[in-house]
Motif scaffolding. Sequence first.
Motif, PDB file in Angstrom:
ATOM      1  N   ARG A 249       0.868  -1.188   0.000  1.00 37.97           N
ATOM      2  CA  ARG A 249       0.000   0.000   0.000  1.00 37.97           C
ATOM      3  C   ARG A 249       0.899   1.230   0.000  1.00 37.97           C
ATOM      4  NH1 ARG A 249      -5.136   0.910   0.203  1.00 37.97           N
ATOM      5  NH2 ARG A 249      -5.573  -1.192   0.941  1.00 37.97           N
ATOM      6  N   VAL A 250       0.671   2.128  -0.952  1.00 39.06           N
ATOM      7  CA  VAL A 250       1.494   3.325  -1.116  1.00 39.06           C
ATOM      8  C   VAL A 250       1.067   4.370  -0.083  1.00 39.06           C
ATOM      9  CG1 VAL A 250       2.204   5.136  -2.712  1.00 39.06           C
ATOM     10  CG2 VAL A 250       1.722   2.830  -3.571  1.00 39.06           C
ATOM     11  N   THR A 251       2.035   4.819   0.696  1.00 37.69           N
ATOM     12  CA  THR A 251       1.757   5.776   1.774  1.00 37.69           C
ATOM     13  C   THR A 251       2.488   7.095   1.557  1.00 37.69           C
ATOM     14  OG1 THR A 251       3.631   5.089   3.139  1.00 37.69           O
ATOM     15  CG2 THR A 251       1.553   3.849   3.408  1.00 37.69           C
ATOM     16  N   GLU A 252       2.086   8.080   2.326  1.00 36.54           N
ATOM     17  CA  GLU A 252       2.780   9.368   2.346  1.00 36.54           C
ATOM     18  C   GLU A 252       4.253   9.159   2.697  1.00 36.54           C
ATOM     19  OE1 GLU A 252       3.414  13.513   2.294  1.00 36.54           O
ATOM     20  OE2 GLU A 252       1.669  12.379   1.606  1.00 36.54           O
ATOM     21  N   ARG A 253       4.493   8.320   3.661  1.00 32.15           N
ATOM     22  CA  ARG A 253       5.864   8.023   4.101  1.00 32.15           C
ATOM     23  C   ARG A 253       6.694   7.475   2.947  1.00 32.15           C
ATOM     24  NH1 ARG A 253       8.498   3.524   6.407  1.00 32.15           N
ATOM     25  NH2 ARG A 253      10.041   4.112   7.966  1.00 32.15           N
ATOM     26  N   ASP A 254       6.107   6.581   2.144  1.00 32.36           N
ATOM     27  CA  ASP A 254       6.810   6.034   0.979  1.00 32.36           C
ATOM     28  C   ASP A 254       7.269   7.152   0.046  1.00 32.36           C
ATOM     29  OD1 ASP A 254       6.356   3.350   1.723  1.00 32.36           O
ATOM     30  OD2 ASP A 254       4.497   3.253   0.558  1.00 32.36           O
ATOM     31  N   LEU A 255       6.355   8.071  -0.277  1.00 31.48           N
ATOM     32  CA  LEU A 255       6.683   9.135  -1.224  1.00 31.48           C
ATOM     33  C   LEU A 255       7.763  10.055  -0.668  1.00 31.48           C
ATOM     34  CD1 LEU A 255       3.293  10.176  -2.844  1.00 31.48           C
ATOM     35  CD2 LEU A 255       4.841   8.326  -3.431  1.00 31.48           C
ATOM     36  N   MET A 256       7.666  10.379   0.606  1.00 30.70           N
ATOM     37  CA  MET A 256       8.654  11.264   1.222  1.00 30.70           C
ATOM     38  C   MET A 256      10.025  10.594   1.282  1.00 30.70           C
ATOM     39  SD  MET A 256       6.969  13.987   1.628  1.00 30.70           S
ATOM     40  CE  MET A 256       7.987  14.991   2.673  1.00 30.70           C
ATOM     41  N   LEU A 257      10.065   9.340   1.704  1.00 30.26           N
ATOM     42  CA  LEU A 257      11.355   8.649   1.779  1.00 30.26           C
ATOM     43  C   LEU A 257      11.949   8.425   0.394  1.00 30.26           C
ATOM     44  CD1 LEU A 257      10.666   6.070   4.629  1.00 30.26           C
ATOM     45  CD2 LEU A 257      12.161   8.083   4.726  1.00 30.26           C
ATOM     46  N   PHE A 258      11.114   8.080  -0.587  1.00 31.12           N
ATOM     47  CA  PHE A 258      11.625   7.887  -1.943  1.00 31.12           C
ATOM     48  C   PHE A 258      12.178   9.197  -2.494  1.00 31.12           C
ATOM     49  CE2 PHE A 258      11.736   7.056  -6.466  1.00 31.12           C
ATOM     50  CZ  PHE A 258      12.245   5.769  -6.503  1.00 31.12           C
ATOM     51  N   ALA A 259      11.476  10.294  -2.247  1.00 25.57           N
ATOM     52  CA  ALA A 259      11.964  11.610  -2.681  1.00 25.57           C
ATOM     53  C   ALA A 259      13.292  11.933  -2.011  1.00 25.57           C
ATOM     54  CB  ALA A 259      10.932  12.686  -2.374  1.00 25.57           C
ATOM     55  N   ALA A 260      13.404  11.633  -0.730  1.00 24.21           N
ATOM     56  CA  ALA A 260      14.645  11.920  -0.004  1.00 24.21           C
ATOM     57  C   ALA A 260      15.800  11.091  -0.540  1.00 24.21           C
ATOM     58  CB  ALA A 260      14.449  11.654   1.488  1.00 24.21           C
ATOM     59  N   VAL A 261      15.570   9.817  -0.799  1.00 21.54           N
ATOM     60  CA  VAL A 261      16.641   8.939  -1.270  1.00 21.54           C
ATOM     61  C   VAL A 261      17.008   9.242  -2.719  1.00 21.54           C
ATOM     62  CG1 VAL A 261      17.195   6.536  -1.830  1.00 21.54           C
ATOM     63  CG2 VAL A 261      16.155   7.100   0.359  1.00 21.54           C
ATOM     64  N   SER A 262      16.013   9.468  -3.579  1.00 26.60           N
ATOM     65  CA  SER A 262      16.266   9.645  -5.004  1.00 26.60           C
ATOM     66  C   SER A 262      16.622  11.084  -5.371  1.00 26.60           C
ATOM     67  CB  SER A 262      15.038   9.225  -5.817  1.00 26.60           C
ATOM     68  OG  SER A 262      13.975  10.145  -5.597  1.00 26.60           O
ATOM     69  N   GLY A 263      16.190  12.039  -4.551  1.00 22.83           N
ATOM     70  CA  GLY A 263      16.375  13.451  -4.904  1.00 22.83           C
ATOM     71  C   GLY A 263      15.299  13.972  -5.830  1.00 22.83           C
TER      72      GLY A 263
ATOM     73  N   ARG B 191      -1.776  14.173  -6.482  1.00 18.48           N
ATOM     74  CA  ARG B 191      -0.433  13.622  -6.340  1.00 18.48           C
ATOM     75  C   ARG B 191      -0.364  12.182  -6.833  1.00 18.48           C
ATOM     76  NH1 ARG B 191       0.939  14.219  -0.329  1.00 18.48           N
ATOM     77  NH2 ARG B 191       2.884  13.271  -1.002  1.00 18.48           N
ATOM     78  N   ILE B 192       0.787  11.860  -7.399  1.00 16.52           N
ATOM     79  CA  ILE B 192       1.048  10.494  -7.853  1.00 16.52           C
ATOM     80  C   ILE B 192       2.402  10.049  -7.311  1.00 16.52           C
ATOM     81  CG2 ILE B 192      -0.371  10.682  -9.926  1.00 16.52           C
ATOM     82  CD1 ILE B 192       2.288  11.044 -11.526  1.00 16.52           C
ATOM     83  N   ALA B 193       2.578   8.748  -7.212  1.00 13.63           N
ATOM     84  CA  ALA B 193       3.860   8.187  -6.790  1.00 13.63           C
ATOM     85  C   ALA B 193       4.875   8.342  -7.916  1.00 13.63           C
ATOM     86  CB  ALA B 193       3.694   6.712  -6.429  1.00 13.63           C
ATOM     87  N   HIS B 194       6.129   8.388  -7.548  1.00  9.79           N
ATOM     88  CA  HIS B 194       7.220   8.380  -8.523  1.00  9.79           C
ATOM     89  C   HIS B 194       7.107   7.105  -9.361  1.00  9.79           C
ATOM     90  CE1 HIS B 194       8.601  10.631  -4.995  1.00  9.79           C
ATOM     91  NE2 HIS B 194       9.447  11.276  -5.777  1.00  9.79           N
ATOM     92  N   GLY B 195       7.313   7.216 -10.664  1.00  4.35           N
ATOM     93  CA  GLY B 195       7.270   6.020 -11.504  1.00  4.35           C
ATOM     94  C   GLY B 195       8.276   4.977 -11.055  1.00  4.35           C
ATOM     95  N   MET B 196       9.456   5.424 -10.687  1.00  2.00           N
ATOM     96  CA  MET B 196      10.492   4.472 -10.295  1.00  2.00           C
ATOM     97  C   MET B 196      10.258   3.881  -8.909  1.00  2.00           C
ATOM     98  SD  MET B 196      12.062   3.902 -12.965  1.00  2.00           S
ATOM     99  CE  MET B 196      13.190   2.737 -12.245  1.00  2.00           C
ATOM    100  N   PHE B 197       9.280   4.405  -8.174  1.00  2.00           N
ATOM    101  CA  PHE B 197       8.898   3.735  -6.930  1.00  2.00           C
ATOM    102  C   PHE B 197       8.354   2.344  -7.273  1.00  2.00           C
ATOM    103  CE2 PHE B 197       5.820   2.723  -3.555  1.00  2.00           C
ATOM    104  CZ  PHE B 197       6.699   2.656  -2.485  1.00  2.00           C
TER     105      PHE B 197
END
Length: 157
Positions: free
Chosen positions: A23-37, A57-63
């Motif tokens: 399940r895609v969460t807010e935490r996922d998007l924030m952590l992925f943004a932090a790690v990937s830039g 809002r949508i998730a990063h494709g590479m997530f």
Amino acid sequence: MDMLSNRTYDELAVGDKAEVTHRVTERDLMLFAAVSGDVNPVHLDEDFAAATPFKGRIAHGMFSGALISAAIACELPGPGSIYIGQEMTFLRPVRLQDAIRVELEILEKLPKNRVRVATRVFNQDGKRVVDGVATVMAPTEKVSLPRPVLPEVSVKG
């Protein structure tokens, strides 16, 4: 204890399958943004994203790509797998709170312990959001080991 086990090249057969759900969460998007830039506001800013064709809002494709990688590394073939390549097409956006299912299927066994793996991602409505094929070097030695316990990471807004 949760264990990680693999399937060796010799154990794999065309048609073998595995799946993982997330399940895609807010935490996922924030952590992925932090790690990937990748801080594109379509992923992080609701007001900005509302004015896009996605209307939110949508998730990063590479997530989704990272979840495919995890499924290969942890499920099929599993630990010891080496990712060689990936073809991927993004068909639909993945949104916050989507329950996505990564499906893997062995399509072909190739020389040098390599396999072609179908990599498909579906949302909770059964609609395909990502379609692709990975080339993976399958492990040649059987392993089974405890799944590592990861540290909790908090996200501050």
